[in-house]
Design an enzyme around this catalytic site. Sequence first.
Site, PDB file in Angstrom:
ATOM      1  N   GLU A  79     -76.285  57.637 -66.503  1.00 34.91           N
ATOM      2  CA  GLU A  79     -77.397  58.437 -66.003  1.00 34.91           C
ATOM      3  C   GLU A  79     -77.757  59.496 -67.050  1.00 34.91           C
ATOM      4  O   GLU A  79     -77.105  60.531 -67.128  1.00 34.91           O
ATOM      5  CB  GLU A  79     -76.978  59.111 -64.687  1.00 34.91           C
ATOM      6  CG  GLU A  79     -78.038  60.011 -64.111  1.00 34.91           C
ATOM      7  CD  GLU A  79     -77.459  61.225 -63.394  1.00 34.91           C
ATOM      8  OE1 GLU A  79     -78.173  61.805 -62.574  1.00 34.91           O
ATOM      9  OE2 GLU A  79     -76.300  61.604 -63.653  1.00 34.91           O
TER      10      GLU A  79
ATOM     11  N   ASP B  86     -71.836  58.893 -64.729  1.00 28.73           N
ATOM     12  CA  ASP B  86     -72.606  60.026 -64.231  1.00 28.73           C
ATOM     13  C   ASP B  86     -72.936  60.997 -65.363  1.00 28.73           C
ATOM     14  O   ASP B  86     -72.102  61.249 -66.247  1.00 28.73           O
ATOM     15  CB  ASP B  86     -71.741  60.744 -63.177  1.00 28.73           C
ATOM     16  CG  ASP B  86     -72.457  61.861 -62.462  1.00 28.73           C
ATOM     17  OD1 ASP B  86     -73.495  61.574 -61.835  1.00 28.73           O
ATOM     18  OD2 ASP B  86     -71.986  63.018 -62.530  1.00 28.73           O
TER      19      ASP B  86
ATOM     20  N   ASN C 223     -67.881  64.122 -66.683  1.00 29.19           N
ATOM     21  CA  ASN C 223     -68.318  65.458 -67.096  1.00 29.19           C
ATOM     22  C   ASN C 223     -67.498  66.602 -66.516  1.00 29.19           C
ATOM     23  O   ASN C 223     -67.339  67.628 -67.157  1.00 29.19           O
ATOM     24  CB  ASN C 223     -69.788  65.649 -66.696  1.00 29.19           C
ATOM     25  CG  ASN C 223     -70.314  67.015 -67.069  1.00 29.19           C
ATOM     26  OD1 ASN C 223     -70.398  67.344 -68.253  1.00 29.19           O
ATOM     27  ND2 ASN C 223     -70.632  67.836 -66.078  1.00 29.19           N
TER      28      ASN C 223
ATOM     29  N   GLY D 152     -67.923  59.061 -42.320  1.00 28.59           N
ATOM     30  CA  GLY D 152     -66.997  58.000 -41.923  1.00 28.59           C
ATOM     31  C   GLY D 152     -67.077  56.697 -42.697  1.00 28.59           C
ATOM     32  O   GLY D 152     -66.203  55.841 -42.577  1.00 28.59           O
TER      33      GLY D 152
ATOM     34  N   LYS E 289     -75.765  62.790 -70.259  1.00 31.74           N
ATOM     35  CA  LYS E 289     -76.385  63.748 -71.169  1.00 31.74           C
ATOM     36  C   LYS E 289     -75.529  65.006 -71.292  1.00 31.74           C
ATOM     37  O   LYS E 289     -75.688  65.788 -72.224  1.00 31.74           O
ATOM     38  CB  LYS E 289     -77.789  64.094 -70.630  1.00 31.74           C
ATOM     39  CG  LYS E 289     -78.592  64.973 -71.533  1.00 31.74           C
ATOM     40  CD  LYS E 289     -80.085  64.955 -71.181  1.00 31.74           C
ATOM     41  CE  LYS E 289     -80.390  65.553 -69.826  1.00 31.74           C
ATOM     42  NZ  LYS E 289     -81.853  65.667 -69.615  1.00 31.74           N
TER      43      LYS E 289
ATOM     44  N   ASP F  48     -68.390  52.538 -41.250  1.00 28.64           N
ATOM     45  CA  ASP F  48     -67.061  53.093 -40.963  1.00 28.64           C
ATOM     46  C   ASP F  48     -66.144  51.935 -40.572  1.00 28.64           C
ATOM     47  O   ASP F  48     -66.071  51.546 -39.413  1.00 28.64           O
ATOM     48  CB  ASP F  48     -67.160  54.124 -39.840  1.00 28.64           C
ATOM     49  CG  ASP F  48     -65.852  54.881 -39.643  1.00 28.64           C
ATOM     50  OD1 ASP F  48     -64.833  54.486 -40.262  1.00 28.64           O
ATOM     51  OD2 ASP F  48     -65.851  55.849 -38.870  1.00 28.64           O
TER      52      ASP F  48
ATOM     53  N   ASP G 129     -80.406  60.327 -55.256  1.00 32.62           N
ATOM     54  CA  ASP G 129     -80.775  61.664 -55.715  1.00 32.62           C
ATOM     55  C   ASP G 129     -82.244  62.007 -55.497  1.00 32.62           C
ATOM     56  O   ASP G 129     -82.688  63.071 -55.919  1.00 32.62           O
ATOM     57  CB  ASP G 129     -80.469  61.806 -57.223  1.00 32.62           C
ATOM     58  CG  ASP G 129     -78.978  61.932 -57.489  1.00 32.62           C
ATOM     59  OD1 ASP G 129     -78.244  62.395 -56.605  1.00 32.62           O
ATOM     60  OD2 ASP G 129     -78.551  61.561 -58.607  1.00 32.62           O
TER      61      ASP G 129
ATOM     62  N   GLU H 278     -59.805  58.382 -53.106  1.00 31.58           N
ATOM     63  CA  GLU H 278     -60.141  59.370 -52.074  1.00 31.58           C
ATOM     64  C   GLU H 278     -59.664  58.918 -50.682  1.00 31.58           C
ATOM     65  O   GLU H 278     -59.909  57.779 -50.276  1.00 31.58           O
ATOM     66  CB  GLU H 278     -61.664  59.567 -52.073  1.00 31.58           C
ATOM     67  CG  GLU H 278     -62.245  60.289 -50.878  1.00 31.58           C
ATOM     68  CD  GLU H 278     -61.663  61.685 -50.659  1.00 31.58           C
ATOM     69  OE1 GLU H 278     -61.306  62.366 -51.637  1.00 31.58           O
ATOM     70  OE2 GLU H 278     -61.550  62.078 -49.478  1.00 31.58           O
TER      71      GLU H 278
ATOM     72  N   ARG I  55     -70.850  52.904 -63.587  1.00 35.54           N
ATOM     73  CA  ARG I  55     -72.061  53.707 -63.722  1.00 35.54           C
ATOM     74  C   ARG I  55     -71.570  55.097 -64.114  1.00 35.54           C
ATOM     75  O   ARG I  55     -70.786  55.715 -63.399  1.00 35.54           O
ATOM     76  CB  ARG I  55     -72.808  53.734 -62.394  1.00 35.54           C
ATOM     77  CG  ARG I  55     -74.093  54.599 -62.376  1.00 35.54           C
ATOM     78  CD  ARG I  55     -73.812  56.031 -61.948  1.00 35.54           C
ATOM     79  NE  ARG I  55     -75.033  56.779 -61.673  1.00 35.54           N
ATOM     80  CZ  ARG I  55     -75.064  58.083 -61.418  1.00 35.54           C
ATOM     81  NH1 ARG I  55     -73.949  58.784 -61.389  1.00 35.54           N
ATOM     82  NH2 ARG I  55     -76.198  58.695 -61.178  1.00 35.54           N
TER      83      ARG I  55
HETATM   84  C1  NOJ Z   1     -75.846  62.974 -60.846  1.00 38.08           C
HETATM   85  C2  NOJ Z   1     -75.503  62.281 -59.583  1.00 38.08           C
HETATM   86  O1  NOJ Z   1     -76.288  61.166 -59.398  1.00 38.08           O
HETATM   87  C3  NOJ Z   1     -75.648  63.316 -58.532  1.00 38.08           C
HETATM   88  O2  NOJ Z   1     -75.655  62.760 -57.277  1.00 38.08           O
HETATM   89  C4  NOJ Z   1     -74.509  64.277 -58.745  1.00 38.08           C
HETATM   90  O3  NOJ Z   1     -74.557  65.328 -57.818  1.00 38.08           O
HETATM   91  C5  NOJ Z   1     -74.577  64.889 -60.132  1.00 38.08           C
HETATM   92  N1  NOJ Z   1     -74.820  63.905 -61.139  1.00 38.08           N
HETATM   93  C6  NOJ Z   1     -73.305  65.622 -60.493  1.00 38.08           C
HETATM   94  O4  NOJ Z   1     -72.225  64.739 -60.541  1.00 38.08           O
END
Ligand code: NOJ
Length: 706
Positions: A270, A242, A156, A66, A245, A39, A342, A122, A240
């Site tokens: 990913e 997200d 997405n 924070g 797929k 923070d 994740d 943000e 990166r």
């Molecule tokens: C994969 C991300 O790594 C995960 O943390 C996220 O909630 C989902 N995609 C949706 O964006």
Amino acid sequence: MRSTRLLFLATLLTLANLLSAQDFKKQIIYQIVTDRFVDGDTSNDNPSESAGLFDSTHSNWYAYWGGDLAGIQQKMSYLKGMGVTAIWISPSVNNENLNLNSNTPISAPYHGYDARDFMQVEEHFGDSSNSWTAFDNLVSAAHSNGIKVIVDWANNHSNYNGGGEFGALYNNGTFMASDSNDPNGYFHHNPNISNYNDRYQLQYYTLLSLEDLNQENATIDGYLKTAVHQFQSHGVDAFRLDAIKHVTWGWEYSFANSVFTQAPSFLYGEWYNNNSGDPMYHDAYKFANKSGINELDFGVNQAVRDVFASNNNFSELDGTISGENANFAWNNDQVTFFDSHDESRFLTLNNNNNRLHEAMAYLLTTRGIPVILYGDEQYLHNDTSGGGDPYCRVWMSSFNTSTTAYQLINKLAGLRQSSNDALAYGSYQQRWINNDVYIYERQFFNDVVLVAINKNDSSSYPISGLYTALPAGTYSDYLGGLLGGSGLTVSSGSGGNNPANNFTLPAHTVAVWQTTGTPSAPEVGSIGPTIGQPGIKVTIAGRGLGSTTGQVLLGATAASIQSWADSSVTFTVPNVSNGVYQTQLKNSSGTAANTIPFTVLTAALIPVTFTVNNATPTNTGDYIFVTGSTVELGSWGTTFDTAIGPMLDPNYPNWFLNAALPGGATVQFKFIKIAANGTVTWENGSNHQYTVPTSGTGYVTVNWQY
Ligand code: NOJ
Ligand code: NOJ
């Protein structure tokens, strides 16, 4: 005179920055969940725009805690001291402002994956005006410490469609649409994905109730590309991506091209579960091989966790990596990791620091670009409910620079970054294996790294019959005994197989032996991006390229050279016809390097949706593909890997697919059926013809010709 020199220096610095951006193979990535790190600015903890989503006690794991961009900025010397050369931070776009679920005390998008405005930063991460100040400060602090910035980017979806702001999307503050107010079709409005093996659902249904963006809509296409360009113009080096797929695959090719056209960058996505057990595995590596987007390596992720944490045999890891190396064309660009935001942390699976060190040493020396999850170097983990999301997103409560893990990362980062090119560019070969011991070698010309790991916690193993490409001689452990390793003696053999003297590998040991050679000819290890149209900048990296300008040839055509240094050359793609070229670099005396493939596109890519109505009948496992006259359409290829598809059949026997086509070009194409056994059926008649628009998105609909 003075100002000319300053200008020259400034140009050089900018160039240096640009150059390295495309070759990520030497990077060591550190993944930060921005909200959970430091923070650095308490004034943004509970901003009025989105008040009430903050928990100063860090007890509600679904609230903001924070952490912010200023906090990451404060830790530059900690990161630099660890040897980290790139930080991957949470999606930084303006996220939705309301409690996502009014039945729970606080459920906030602290992770960044619920965007409301891709054009702004943000407020919990920056400031209450959603300005770029904190972001810019972080980027310049990182860059002046030699650290690149990777931003997580979710094409997405916008945000949760079942509460909060119900998917509402804004363009720099101006409302665009929400789930219930979408007159222009910015979202797909399909149900949640239920079948993760259905290509249509994957791309066009809703992922986990996250309002699904319609990238084929020209406004959304332009919005996402403009937004990512804005982040590039604020100095972001890489993204990166997200949930790749779940985004329309063809559109993503055009997105990647749009990023590379704007400025040098590196992209990895990913594709959740891109391993051989995934029915979409072939699609996953076809995408990685063709799109210009590399992938997070979930195969290695699972195998490292299984082997080092769950004590499976090393054969699992060895089999996984050799399988992937056969399928993924750009092996060394795969992004490897064993922990992420994740999944349960390694130490939750097995609270054994030796095993964590061994897994880290493997990750930092195997092929691919390694990612260390923040806090692993401090042995942080929270095991609540199995330690998965959100409990793996721990608060970064310790910054001790003397942990073994911190030292280990530092040492191996140094080896990858500057001293031995085998880690970044080299091949991968297993040299000795049993259930507990794994000895493997990386080699790039005369650079060799040999790594020996014994993961058994109590038994040592005698090693005999080990061969290596290390030349005869005596080698000390590059880690200086940090993980129990000692020296190795090698005698001379033949054919790159030199016998190592017998030795004993003690319990829980990692030893690293290495050598570097002097190149006698230029050695090319990397090209980036791997695909692009005439005019875009491409970097070739390697060693011994020479200090004076030589040549880069695509076929017989010499490219114009932007910059030339011993380890990195940037050229502009010349005006040659589209296709795959074995790019040939020659040094200033005309000595040729090894070649490396590059795909020349016809022109910048535009997303085009093809529909073929009433196609020839298919049986299960047969698919319709499109194939055509340019490299973007597969150059008349007729296999799963070369044609464009499989197309999607929600309205069977009509099939459709979004593909990325060269803007402004007139292309010829036909539809084909590729049967499950590979047999090809062409539609009759002459080729279809289409002229691709130069901007926006395109649509073509034809009937199958009988
Ligand atoms: C994969 C991300 O790594 C995960 O943390 C996220 O909630 C989902 N995609 C949706 O964006
Ligand atoms: C989907 C099947 O998976 C595919 O193989 C088949 O060609 C079409 N449906 C039509 O039956």
